[in-house]
Design a protein around this motif. Structure first.
Motif, PDB file in Angstrom:
ATOM      1  N   VAL A  75       8.755  -2.112 -83.189  1.00 28.65           N
ATOM      2  CA  VAL A  75       7.704  -2.084 -82.171  1.00 28.65           C
ATOM      3  C   VAL A  75       8.175  -2.902 -80.968  1.00 28.65           C
ATOM      4  O   VAL A  75       8.450  -4.091 -81.083  1.00 28.65           O
ATOM      5  N   LEU A  76       8.286  -2.250 -79.811  1.00 29.19           N
ATOM      6  CA  LEU A  76       8.712  -2.925 -78.586  1.00 29.19           C
ATOM      7  C   LEU A  76       7.531  -3.484 -77.804  1.00 29.19           C
ATOM      8  O   LEU A  76       7.678  -4.476 -77.096  1.00 29.19           O
ATOM      9  N   ALA A  77       6.379  -2.828 -77.920  1.00 28.60           N
ATOM     10  CA  ALA A  77       5.199  -3.289 -77.176  1.00 28.60           C
ATOM     11  C   ALA A  77       3.940  -2.806 -77.888  1.00 28.60           C
ATOM     12  O   ALA A  77       3.944  -1.756 -78.527  1.00 28.60           O
ATOM     13  N   SER A  78       2.886  -3.588 -77.762  1.00 28.98           N
ATOM     14  CA  SER A  78       1.599  -3.241 -78.367  1.00 28.98           C
ATOM     15  C   SER A  78       0.529  -2.968 -77.328  1.00 28.98           C
ATOM     16  O   SER A  78      -0.658  -2.961 -77.639  1.00 28.98           O
ATOM     17  N   GLN A  79       0.944  -2.757 -76.103  1.00 30.25           N
ATOM     18  CA  GLN A  79       0.026  -2.343 -75.053  1.00 30.25           C
ATOM     19  C   GLN A  79       0.837  -1.722 -73.924  1.00 30.25           C
ATOM     20  O   GLN A  79       2.039  -1.893 -73.854  1.00 30.25           O
ATOM     21  N   GLY A  80       0.157  -0.972 -73.070  1.00 31.61           N
ATOM     22  CA  GLY A  80       0.840  -0.353 -71.938  1.00 31.61           C
ATOM     23  C   GLY A  80       1.437   0.997 -72.236  1.00 31.61           C
ATOM     24  O   GLY A  80       2.175   1.554 -71.434  1.00 31.61           O
ATOM     25  N   CYS A  81       1.131   1.544 -73.406  1.00 34.55           N
ATOM     26  CA  CYS A  81       1.677   2.855 -73.769  1.00 34.55           C
ATOM     27  C   CYS A  81       0.713   3.529 -74.736  1.00 34.55           C
ATOM     28  O   CYS A  81      -0.040   2.857 -75.419  1.00 34.55           O
ATOM     29  N   ASP A  82       0.723   4.822 -74.760  1.00 36.34           N
ATOM     30  CA  ASP A  82      -0.004   5.525 -75.804  1.00 36.34           C
ATOM     31  C   ASP A  82       0.635   6.871 -76.106  1.00 36.34           C
ATOM     32  O   ASP A  82       1.167   7.048 -77.170  1.00 36.34           O
ATOM     33  N   ILE A  83       0.664   7.821 -75.170  1.00 36.77           N
ATOM     34  CA  ILE A  83       1.237   9.115 -75.533  1.00 36.77           C
ATOM     35  C   ILE A  83       2.248   9.664 -74.531  1.00 36.77           C
ATOM     36  O   ILE A  83       3.111  10.425 -74.906  1.00 36.77           O
ATOM     37  N   PHE A  84       2.167   9.297 -73.268  1.00 28.80           N
ATOM     38  CA  PHE A  84       3.044   9.876 -72.253  1.00 28.80           C
ATOM     39  C   PHE A  84       4.102   8.867 -71.829  1.00 28.80           C
ATOM     40  O   PHE A  84       3.768   7.767 -71.401  1.00 28.80           O
ATOM     41  N   PHE A  85       5.388   9.252 -71.928  1.00 24.76           N
ATOM     42  CA  PHE A  85       6.464   8.331 -71.569  1.00 24.76           C
ATOM     43  C   PHE A  85       7.743   9.115 -71.312  1.00 24.76           C
ATOM     44  O   PHE A  85       7.853  10.287 -71.673  1.00 24.76           O
ATOM     45  N   THR A  86       8.720   8.446 -70.724  1.00 24.83           N
ATOM     46  CA  THR A  86      10.059   9.005 -70.585  1.00 24.83           C
ATOM     47  C   THR A  86      11.059   7.863 -70.674  1.00 24.83           C
ATOM     48  O   THR A  86      10.731   6.707 -70.408  1.00 24.83           O
ATOM     49  N   VAL A  87      12.275   8.190 -71.054  1.00 26.86           N
ATOM     50  CA  VAL A  87      13.379   7.232 -71.128  1.00 26.86           C
ATOM     51  C   VAL A  87      14.393   7.646 -70.077  1.00 26.86           C
ATOM     52  O   VAL A  87      14.783   8.814 -70.016  1.00 26.86           O
ATOM     53  N   THR A  88      14.803   6.700 -69.234  1.00 24.36           N
ATOM     54  CA  THR A  88      15.707   7.031 -68.140  1.00 24.36           C
ATOM     55  C   THR A  88      16.574   5.822 -67.807  1.00 24.36           C
ATOM     56  O   THR A  88      16.387   4.743 -68.356  1.00 24.36           O
ATOM     57  N   ASP A  89      17.523   6.001 -66.923  1.00 25.10           N
ATOM     58  CA  ASP A  89      18.328   4.905 -66.381  1.00 25.10           C
ATOM     59  C   ASP A  89      18.130   4.947 -64.867  1.00 25.10           C
ATOM     60  O   ASP A  89      18.859   5.610 -64.144  1.00 25.10           O
ATOM     61  N   LEU A  90      17.117   4.257 -64.404  1.00 24.18           N
ATOM     62  CA  LEU A  90      16.731   4.326 -62.989  1.00 24.18           C
ATOM     63  C   LEU A  90      17.777   3.771 -62.034  1.00 24.18           C
ATOM     64  O   LEU A  90      17.959   4.289 -60.939  1.00 24.18           O
ATOM     65  N   ASN A  91      18.445   2.701 -62.419  1.00 20.97           N
ATOM     66  CA  ASN A  91      19.360   2.042 -61.479  1.00 20.97           C
ATOM     67  C   ASN A  91      20.833   2.277 -61.788  1.00 20.97           C
ATOM     68  O   ASN A  91      21.695   1.675 -61.159  1.00 20.97           O
ATOM     69  N   GLY A  92      21.133   3.135 -62.756  1.00 18.16           N
ATOM     70  CA  GLY A  92      22.517   3.499 -63.046  1.00 18.16           C
ATOM     71  C   GLY A  92      23.347   2.400 -63.693  1.00 18.16           C
ATOM     72  O   GLY A  92      24.570   2.456 -63.652  1.00 18.16           O
ATOM     73  N   ASP A  93      22.696   1.408 -64.328  1.00 17.73           N
ATOM     74  CA  ASP A  93      23.439   0.317 -64.953  1.00 17.73           C
ATOM     75  C   ASP A  93      23.829   0.592 -66.400  1.00 17.73           C
ATOM     76  O   ASP A  93      24.418  -0.249 -67.065  1.00 17.73           O
ATOM     77  N   GLY A  94      23.506   1.797 -66.911  1.00 18.84           N
ATOM     78  CA  GLY A  94      23.843   2.145 -68.285  1.00 18.84           C
ATOM     79  C   GLY A  94      22.824   1.685 -69.307  1.00 18.84           C
ATOM     80  O   GLY A  94      22.992   1.920 -70.495  1.00 18.84           O
ATOM     81  N   LEU A  95      21.761   1.030 -68.863  1.00 20.16           N
ATOM     82  CA  LEU A  95      20.700   0.567 -69.760  1.00 20.16           C
ATOM     83  C   LEU A  95      19.446   1.412 -69.534  1.00 20.16           C
ATOM     84  O   LEU A  95      19.175   1.839 -68.422  1.00 20.16           O
ATOM     85  N   HIS A  96      18.712   1.620 -70.591  1.00 17.04           N
ATOM     86  CA  HIS A  96      17.513   2.462 -70.507  1.00 17.04           C
ATOM     87  C   HIS A  96      16.303   1.696 -69.997  1.00 17.04           C
ATOM     88  O   HIS A  96      16.091   0.538 -70.347  1.00 17.04           O
ATOM     89  N   GLU A  97      15.514   2.371 -69.181  1.00 16.15           N
ATOM     90  CA  GLU A  97      14.171   1.925 -68.842  1.00 16.15           C
ATOM     91  C   GLU A  97      13.214   2.929 -69.473  1.00 16.15           C
ATOM     92  O   GLU A  97      13.545   4.111 -69.609  1.00 16.15           O
ATOM     93  N   ILE A  98      12.050   2.448 -69.881  1.00 14.45           N
ATOM     94  CA  ILE A  98      11.040   3.326 -70.466  1.00 14.45           C
ATOM     95  C   ILE A  98       9.816   3.260 -69.564  1.00 14.45           C
ATOM     96  O   ILE A  98       9.282   2.183 -69.308  1.00 14.45           O
ATOM     97  N   LEU A  99       9.416   4.409 -69.046  1.00 15.85           N
ATOM     98  CA  LEU A  99       8.252   4.515 -68.178  1.00 15.85           C
ATOM     99  C   LEU A  99       7.125   5.160 -68.970  1.00 15.85           C
ATOM    100  O   LEU A  99       7.330   6.196 -69.613  1.00 15.85           O
TER     101      LEU A  99
END
Length: 99
Positions: free
Chosen positions: A56-80
């Motif tokens: 579990v990464l977080a227990s708030q701020g999410c429920d059903i809609f999300f995407t995984v991306t690399d917004l800044n091109g640093d090779g690490l994932h961001e989750i929106l």
């Protein structure tokens, strides 16, 4: 994953969240009881060779809609996420690997 929790899921995205070169499952889940508060979690499931282990990464701020991306091109994932119940947009990130 405990099926007795009555979580609902809408999607899963496969991404290498551990940096091991294997795919992990990223998902958001929610539980809305008839009475009481909504529960929500951002979860990464990793395969240990026998079964999928939830982290579990977080227990708030999410429920059903999300995407995984690399917004800044640093090779690490961001989750929106779109927090439907909280009526907000949320971004999760790390300055290293998630695990």
């Amino acid at each position: 994953v405990n099926p007795d929790q009555n979580w609902f899921y809408h999607r899963v995205i496969f991404a290498d969240m551990t940096g091991k070169g294997t795919f992990d499952m990223v998902t958001c889940r929610a539980y809305k009881p008839i009475f009481g508060s909504t529960k929500q979690e951002l979860v990464v499931l990793t395969f240990d060779g026998k079964s999928w282990q939830p982290h579990v990464l977080a227990s708030q701020g999410c429920d059903i809609f999300f995407t995984v991306t690399d917004l800044n091109g640093d090779g690490l994932h961001e989750i929106l996420t779109a927090d439907f119940f909280g009526k907000k947009l949320v971004m999760f990130w790390t300055e290293g690997k998630f695990f």
